[in-house]
Enzyme design. Sequence first.
Site, PDB file in Angstrom:
ATOM      1  N   ARG A  42      -2.760   7.333   1.118  1.00  8.87           N
ATOM      2  CA  ARG A  42      -1.233   6.846   0.855  1.00  8.87           C
ATOM      3  C   ARG A  42      -0.505   7.796   1.028  1.00  8.87           C
ATOM      4  O   ARG A  42      -0.110   9.256   0.798  1.00  8.87           O
ATOM      5  CB  ARG A  42      -1.319   6.410  -0.542  1.00  8.87           C
ATOM      6  CG  ARG A  42       0.361   5.613  -0.511  1.00  8.87           C
ATOM      7  CD  ARG A  42       0.325   5.014  -2.035  1.00  8.87           C
ATOM      8  NE  ARG A  42       1.428   3.999  -2.420  1.00  8.87           N
ATOM      9  CZ  ARG A  42       2.502   4.689  -2.946  1.00  8.87           C
ATOM     10  NH1 ARG A  42       2.910   5.980  -3.061  1.00  8.87           N
ATOM     11  NH2 ARG A  42       3.361   3.879  -2.750  1.00  8.87           N
ATOM     12  N   SER A 111      -2.890  -5.987  -1.578  1.00  2.59           N
ATOM     13  CA  SER A 111      -2.439  -5.468  -2.821  1.00  2.59           C
ATOM     14  C   SER A 111      -1.573  -6.825  -3.958  1.00  2.59           C
ATOM     15  O   SER A 111      -0.914  -7.277  -2.555  1.00  2.59           O
ATOM     16  CB  SER A 111      -1.104  -4.651  -3.107  1.00  2.59           C
ATOM     17  OG  SER A 111      -1.611  -3.162  -3.403  1.00  2.59           O
ATOM     18  N   LYS A 140       4.471   3.324  -9.426  1.00  2.00           N
ATOM     19  CA  LYS A 140       5.304   2.054  -8.204  1.00  2.00           C
ATOM     20  C   LYS A 140       6.743   1.322  -9.415  1.00  2.00           C
ATOM     21  O   LYS A 140       5.642   0.727 -10.730  1.00  2.00           O
ATOM     22  CB  LYS A 140       4.479   0.828  -7.790  1.00  2.00           C
ATOM     23  CG  LYS A 140       3.538   1.514  -7.468  1.00  2.00           C
ATOM     24  CD  LYS A 140       4.002   1.115  -5.262  1.00  2.00           C
ATOM     25  CE  LYS A 140       3.843   0.106  -5.559  1.00  2.00           C
ATOM     26  NZ  LYS A 140       4.236  -0.113  -3.861  1.00  2.00           N
TER      27      LYS A 140
END
Length: 213
Positions: A42, A111, A140
């Site tokens: 990521r 997701s 997040k």
Amino acid sequence: MKCDKRYMLLYAVTDRAWTGEQTLCEQVEAALKGGVTCVQLREKEMDETAFLQEAKDICALCHRYGVPFIVNDNVDVAIACQADGIHVGQEDMAAGEVRRRVGDAMLLGVSVHTVEEARRAVRNGADYLGLGAVFPTSTKTDVDQMTNETLRAICDAVDVPVVAIGGINRGNLLKLSGSGVDGVALVSAIFSAEDIEDTCRKLRLLAEGMVRA
């Protein structure tokens, strides 16, 4: 490539916030030695050229350990480095479009936060789902915590492997026992650890106990 639910058991999601004495590649290798079953790269800030080179390096590393390599969000990088898969969120490219871009051979993870999103993702070609955030998380900040009821409902509603993500660590991992998830995706619990290899070894044992419960 078929998505075996065993890939979800201990799923590492990289974050270079904790690189220091070690490079990200060195941290990933320590995690692989410790028993992670999947690695997702990521990178939200890195330029495309550097991202691609890093993806190629970590892809090769994962393959030496026989572990699938997933790229987060960037379809072009995933295709160029011949990753095993691509993972997208609800705000990224639509799952159906990603599937058209990458073809049938590449794993597609999505997701999701609701049963409706989960079913739509599977209809559009998702091979596995990421569910969360299951616990409070600083990684997040734009995602609400998922209730246990929603977690179980999603697991019951789909027939693809599912991995829980969000705020999971050694202290709370076993709270997911009986939820129906096939494994856990971890960021800081792995990459902020002083001894990543040993931490992953312990996390793997906990994850194995969770899915057996």
